[in-house]
Design a protein around this motif. Structure first.
Motif, mmCIF file in Angstrom:
data_model
loop_
_atom_site.group_PDB
_atom_site.id
_atom_site.type_symbol
_atom_site.label_atom_id
_atom_site.label_comp_id
_atom_site.label_asym_id
_atom_site.label_seq_id
_atom_site.Cartn_x
_atom_site.Cartn_y
_atom_site.Cartn_z
ATOM 1 N N LYS A 1 18.951 7.828 -2.417
ATOM 2 C CA LYS A 1 19.010 8.955 -1.477
ATOM 3 C C LYS A 1 17.597 9.375 -1.089
ATOM 4 O O LYS A 1 16.671 9.317 -1.907
ATOM 5 C CB LYS A 1 19.751 10.124 -2.115
ATOM 6 C CG LYS A 1 21.230 9.838 -2.361
ATOM 7 C CD LYS A 1 21.953 11.064 -2.884
ATOM 8 C CE LYS A 1 23.438 10.782 -3.085
ATOM 9 N NZ LYS A 1 24.172 11.977 -3.566
ATOM 10 N N PRO A 2 17.414 9.825 0.167
ATOM 11 C CA PRO A 2 16.070 10.209 0.624
ATOM 12 C C PRO A 2 15.541 11.445 -0.100
ATOM 13 O O PRO A 2 16.309 12.340 -0.469
ATOM 14 C CB PRO A 2 16.280 10.485 2.123
ATOM 15 C CG PRO A 2 17.740 10.720 2.291
ATOM 16 C CD PRO A 2 18.425 9.931 1.236
ATOM 17 N N THR A 3 14.235 11.460 -0.309
ATOM 18 C CA THR A 3 13.549 12.593 -0.929
ATOM 19 C C THR A 3 12.571 13.178 0.092
ATOM 20 O O THR A 3 12.317 12.576 1.137
ATOM 21 C CB THR A 3 12.762 12.132 -2.180
ATOM 22 O OG1 THR A 3 11.647 11.325 -1.746
ATOM 23 C CG2 THR A 3 13.655 11.319 -3.109
ATOM 24 N N PRO A 4 11.992 14.354 -0.187
ATOM 25 C CA PRO A 4 10.996 14.932 0.742
ATOM 26 C C PRO A 4 9.663 14.178 0.716
ATOM 27 O O PRO A 4 8.783 14.447 1.532
ATOM 28 C CB PRO A 4 10.815 16.358 0.209
ATOM 29 C CG PRO A 4 11.963 16.611 -0.700
ATOM 30 C CD PRO A 4 12.338 15.284 -1.270
ATOM 31 N N VAL A 5 9.501 13.228 -0.205
ATOM 32 C CA VAL A 5 8.224 12.532 -0.375
ATOM 33 C C VAL A 5 8.074 11.421 0.663
ATOM 34 O O VAL A 5 9.026 10.693 0.952
ATOM 35 C CB VAL A 5 8.122 11.939 -1.793
ATOM 36 C CG1 VAL A 5 6.785 11.211 -1.983
ATOM 37 C CG2 VAL A 5 8.284 13.028 -2.842
ATOM 38 N N LYS A 6 6.869 11.311 1.197
ATOM 39 C CA LYS A 6 6.541 10.235 2.137
ATOM 40 C C LYS A 6 5.520 9.292 1.501
ATOM 41 O O LYS A 6 4.655 9.716 0.733
ATOM 42 C CB LYS A 6 5.952 10.803 3.433
ATOM 43 C CG LYS A 6 6.903 11.689 4.226
ATOM 44 C CD LYS A 6 7.937 10.877 4.968
ATOM 45 C CE LYS A 6 8.780 11.762 5.874
ATOM 46 N NZ LYS A 6 9.800 10.993 6.611
ATOM 47 N N ALA A 7 5.609 8.012 1.832
ATOM 48 C CA ALA A 7 4.637 7.021 1.349
ATOM 49 C C ALA A 7 4.312 6.068 2.489
ATOM 50 O O ALA A 7 5.161 5.796 3.348
ATOM 51 C CB ALA A 7 5.200 6.260 0.157
ATOM 52 N N ASP A 8 3.081 5.583 2.507
ATOM 53 C CA ASP A 8 2.673 4.644 3.548
ATOM 54 C C ASP A 8 3.226 3.255 3.251
ATOM 55 O O ASP A 8 3.190 2.791 2.111
ATOM 56 C CB ASP A 8 1.149 4.570 3.647
ATOM 57 C CG ASP A 8 0.553 5.824 4.259
ATOM 58 O OD1 ASP A 8 1.245 6.463 5.067
ATOM 59 O OD2 ASP A 8 -0.592 6.173 3.910
ATOM 60 N N LYS A 9 3.714 2.577 4.291
ATOM 61 C CA LYS A 9 4.252 1.232 4.154
ATOM 62 C C LYS A 9 3.694 0.356 5.268
ATOM 63 O O LYS A 9 3.596 0.782 6.420
ATOM 64 C CB LYS A 9 5.780 1.253 4.227
ATOM 65 C CG LYS A 9 6.423 -0.120 4.045
ATOM 66 C CD LYS A 9 7.937 -0.027 4.075
ATOM 67 C CE LYS A 9 8.575 -1.400 3.896
ATOM 68 N NZ LYS A 9 10.066 -1.325 3.950
ATOM 69 N N ILE A 10 3.331 -0.880 4.927
ATOM 70 C CA ILE A 10 2.823 -1.824 5.920
ATOM 71 C C ILE A 10 3.991 -2.353 6.732
ATOM 72 O O ILE A 10 4.956 -2.880 6.179
ATOM 73 C CB ILE A 10 2.072 -2.973 5.240
ATOM 74 C CG1 ILE A 10 0.886 -2.424 4.450
ATOM 75 C CG2 ILE A 10 1.594 -3.988 6.273
ATOM 76 C CD1 ILE A 10 0.186 -3.451 3.593
ATOM 77 N N LYS A 11 3.913 -2.203 8.059
ATOM 78 C CA LYS A 11 5.010 -2.574 8.942
ATOM 79 C C LYS A 11 4.830 -4.017 9.402
ATOM 80 O O LYS A 11 4.156 -4.302 10.384
ATOM 81 C CB LYS A 11 5.073 -1.633 10.147
ATOM 82 C CG LYS A 11 6.291 -1.848 11.036
ATOM 83 C CD LYS A 11 6.403 -0.749 12.079
ATOM 84 C CE LYS A 11 7.687 -0.940 12.877
ATOM 85 N NZ LYS A 11 7.478 -1.601 14.138
ATOM 86 N N THR A 12 5.440 -4.923 8.652
ATOM 87 C CA THR A 12 5.385 -6.339 8.986
ATOM 88 C C THR A 12 6.418 -7.059 8.130
ATOM 89 O O THR A 12 7.169 -6.416 7.378
ATOM 90 C CB THR A 12 3.964 -6.904 8.745
ATOM 91 O OG1 THR A 12 3.906 -8.259 9.150
ATOM 92 C CG2 THR A 12 3.596 -6.813 7.286
ATOM 93 N N GLN A 13 6.466 -8.363 8.229
ATOM 94 C CA GLN A 13 7.372 -9.126 7.364
ATOM 95 C C GLN A 13 6.978 -8.870 5.909
ATOM 96 O O GLN A 13 5.795 -8.830 5.563
ATOM 97 C CB GLN A 13 7.265 -10.610 7.713
ATOM 98 C CG GLN A 13 8.464 -11.438 7.309
ATOM 99 C CD GLN A 13 8.318 -12.006 5.916
ATOM 100 O OE1 GLN A 13 7.308 -11.827 5.272
ATOM 101 N NE2 GLN A 13 9.342 -12.710 5.460
#
Length: 261
Positions: A172-184
């Motif tokens: 389930k989604p949380t209020p926390v955000k994290a950076d993710k590399i958008k690619t394969q």
């Protein structure tokens, strides 16, 4: 079959570095700046789905050539393979390859997968990309990565770094955000180092394969430049890259329809 072996060289090869950053954090600027390094000779820049970096030619010392193509997967793969086949430059300095951006390239391949799914669907409905189509898309991606790794010299790849919602243990989604590399998803594992630029003027080394540069975790790199990172990696006597490729299946296709990004 006779077993063929060799001893390790104990010398690093020129790395493939992934520079991932948010919008306008300086990814392309950093690549153009790297072309001014005295460690490299010619720089070839393959722009995919991004504005061509003509204006970055005004950066002091920047010296690169923009490789032209029609935006299709076939031509992008073709120019990468041709660059990999170029003879070693005179004078001994390696050619720097820049690919900007791998995010746009994965978008191109993903759009191709959606096109395959739509062609299967009935009544002009949007098709579902099934596992077999994702597997096909991943084979196209693998051909690109193998062409990049075949280049005998330093490589800089760019990708977008985007905030995503962190899920809890139950999904389930949380209020926390994290950076993710958008690619394969496999790209960060295929490269030799990952540099994250979440904001302009900030750079973090989130991982690197190196004996000379040992990091305990994600490490901030003050006043980051690619040239300085190359120095820390001890690349003064770099050797050609040795990669153990997996041979492609016979008859694997090498083109996605459309003109791309």
């Amino acid at each position: 079959m006779t077993l063929t072996t060799r001893k390790p060289t104990a010398t690093p090869s020129w790395p493939v570095l992934l520079i991932a950053g948010g919008e306008k954090t300086g990814k392309s600027w950093t690549c153009a700046q790297a072309s001014a390094s005295p460690k490299v000779g010619r720089t070839l820049w393959v722009s995919i789905g991004e504005t061509d970096p003509d204006q970055y030619g005004a950066i002091p010392g920047a010296d690169f050539e923009i490789v032209e193509h029609d935006g299709s997967y076939r031509q992008i793969l073709g120019v990468l393979a041709e660059i990999a086949s170029l003879p070693k430059p005179a004078g001994g300095k390696p050619t720097l390859l820049v690919v900007d951006s791998m995010t746009r390239l994965w978008d191109l391949i993903s759009d191709g997968a959606q096109g395959w799914a739509n062609a299967r669907a009935k009544n002009n409905a949007e098709g579902i990309i099934t596992m077999d189509l994702w597997n096909k898309a991943n084979k196209y991606w693998s051909q690109i990565v193998q062409a990049i790794l075949a280049h005998d010299g330093p490589v800089l790849l760019t990708a977008r770094l985007e905030p995503v919602t962190v899920l809890d243990a139950r999904g389930k989604p949380t209020p926390v955000k994290a950076d993710k590399i958008k690619t394969q998803k496999s790209l960060p594992y295929d490269v030799d180092g990952v540099v994250e630029m979440p904001e302009r003027g900030q750079a973090f080394i989130s991982g690197v394969r190196s004996v000379t540069l040992q990091l305990k975790g994600r490490t901030e790199f003050k006043d980051f430049t690619v040239d300085e990172l190359w120095s820390k990696l001890g690349l003064e006597d770099a050797l050609p890259r040795a990669v153990s490729h997996v041979a492609p299946e016979p008859g694997t296709e090498t083109a996605i329809g459309g003109t791309g990004a």
